[in-house]
Scaffold this active site. Sequence first.
Site, mmCIF file in Angstrom:
data_model
loop_
_atom_site.group_PDB
_atom_site.id
_atom_site.type_symbol
_atom_site.label_atom_id
_atom_site.label_comp_id
_atom_site.label_asym_id
_atom_site.label_seq_id
_atom_site.Cartn_x
_atom_site.Cartn_y
_atom_site.Cartn_z
ATOM 1 N N GLU A 78 8.263 -5.726 1.903
ATOM 2 C CA GLU A 78 7.411 -5.753 0.716
ATOM 3 C C GLU A 78 6.288 -5.321 1.308
ATOM 4 O O GLU A 78 6.029 -6.324 1.803
ATOM 5 C CB GLU A 78 7.876 -6.889 -0.453
ATOM 6 C CG GLU A 78 7.547 -6.021 -2.034
ATOM 7 C CD GLU A 78 8.554 -5.339 -2.712
ATOM 8 O OE1 GLU A 78 8.206 -4.224 -2.373
ATOM 9 O OE2 GLU A 78 9.795 -6.303 -3.269
ATOM 10 N N ASP A 132 3.823 -0.929 2.631
ATOM 11 C CA ASP A 132 3.804 0.370 2.808
ATOM 12 C C ASP A 132 2.499 0.654 3.394
ATOM 13 O O ASP A 132 2.275 2.126 3.467
ATOM 14 C CB ASP A 132 4.561 1.390 1.850
ATOM 15 C CG ASP A 132 4.030 0.515 0.770
ATOM 16 O OD1 ASP A 132 3.375 -0.555 -0.340
ATOM 17 O OD2 ASP A 132 4.657 1.309 -0.312
ATOM 18 N N ASP A 156 7.522 3.747 -3.581
ATOM 19 C CA ASP A 156 7.960 4.010 -4.896
ATOM 20 C C ASP A 156 8.179 5.711 -5.178
ATOM 21 O O ASP A 156 9.302 6.295 -5.572
ATOM 22 C CB ASP A 156 6.997 3.607 -5.967
ATOM 23 C CG ASP A 156 6.937 2.356 -5.828
ATOM 24 O OD1 ASP A 156 7.237 1.507 -5.085
ATOM 25 O OD2 ASP A 156 6.172 1.916 -6.407
HETATM 26 C C1 GLA Z 1 4.036 -1.362 -5.891
HETATM 27 C C2 GLA Z 1 3.142 0.195 -5.228
HETATM 28 C C3 GLA Z 1 4.121 0.330 -3.972
HETATM 29 C C4 GLA Z 1 4.492 -1.442 -2.972
HETATM 30 C C5 GLA Z 1 4.757 -2.334 -3.279
HETATM 31 C C6 GLA Z 1 5.340 -3.223 -2.905
HETATM 32 O O1 GLA Z 1 5.232 -0.921 -6.033
HETATM 33 O O2 GLA Z 1 3.290 0.889 -5.493
HETATM 34 O O3 GLA Z 1 3.660 1.197 -2.853
HETATM 35 O O4 GLA Z 1 3.369 -1.059 -1.852
HETATM 36 O O5 GLA Z 1 4.012 -2.028 -4.329
HETATM 37 O O6 GLA Z 1 5.546 -3.532 -1.938
#
Ligand code: GLA
Length: 368
Positions: A28, A31, A166
């Site tokens: 988490e 990315d 995502d």
């Molecule tokens: C959101 C963002 C992702 C990622 C998560 C945390 O979902 O869209 O790109 O950074 O938060 O892991």
Amino acid sequence: MSRSFADLFSREPQVRADAPGRVNLIGEHTDYSGGFVLPLAIPQRTRVELAPREDRLVRAWSANMKGTEIEEFQLGEERPGRGWLDYVQGITQAAQRAGHALQGFDLRIESDVPPGGGLSSSAALEISVLRALREAFHLEMDDVQMALAGQKAENDFVGAPVGIMDQMASNLADETTALFLDTRTLSYEKVPLPAEAELVVINSGISHRNAGGEYRVRRQECERAAELLGIHQLGELSKQDLWRIPSLPEPLDRRARHVITENTRVRCAVSALRENDLPRLGKLLCASHESLRDDYQVSIPEIDRLVELAREEPDVYGARITGGGFGGSIVILARRGAGRQAGDRVVARYEDETGEDGTVLVPAPVTP
Ligand code: GLA
């Protein structure tokens, strides 16, 4: 009141497409630092229906926005500031800028991915619209290019500085196989969940608070920490580099420590999955939560409580916050067959204690 495509646009749709929300098992807030992530798809999806038009007008309607009228814009004249329509405008702008020829279209959207639940309702919308456009206008876009177009829409048009997890998850993951993704190279492998494992997802009922602002701040902190360490992205560092962290000022030291330790946890989680070692995987989930709570500081007390309650369940191996944080959902690793009941008990205790409205989203309720 829900309205059909024919009722809205006086004709039938030509293309139907859909895309799922996602739950991130572990990895988490790594990315946008070029780290590893391990998401899966959830059963909740966004569904779209589309019919091309001869002109350049786009008309769109969403069943999820109560009482909304049909919204319109012209291709090439996308302007931000129109709520959910910005995701559609962002996609048409990104696709055209990438050289894809579009015509106007009529679009109906319906989704059961809860917004603000940390389960990627926006990526599900972006990818479902892209899938429909790809089919309707024969666009030559591969799966990774689609994910990048979705991210571009969100970064450049909507103005949310999100990473790529995502969109890749919504486009490439499924419900039983985790997507082990290297966000630096975008190479990925599919890692099946062991047959004895079951994932439970509980929405805290608290939409991510200040997510926009705080998310941006975390991203900037990571960029600054990388700069001070003389590297391009924190994802380049490994456990061996942890000694360098104390040279960073507060809170950049904590942020960098989270990214490094979380990256290591993702690799360990992949081995635990492959070795069928659920107790170890559960411990990694718990450690991830603690790191997100204490070092990355993206949790809230209600979510911490949900995680604690989940960990008290006998058939639960581990639990943690999932998604962007500041509210949203938790993911629980449970023994197969025991997840639903454990989830229901956790929600009942959570609601009693906090007065919030929790929901077990995964697994779906058993229909008699
Ligand atoms: C959101 C963002 C992702 C990622 C998560 C945390 O979902 O869209 O790109 O950074 O938060 O892991």
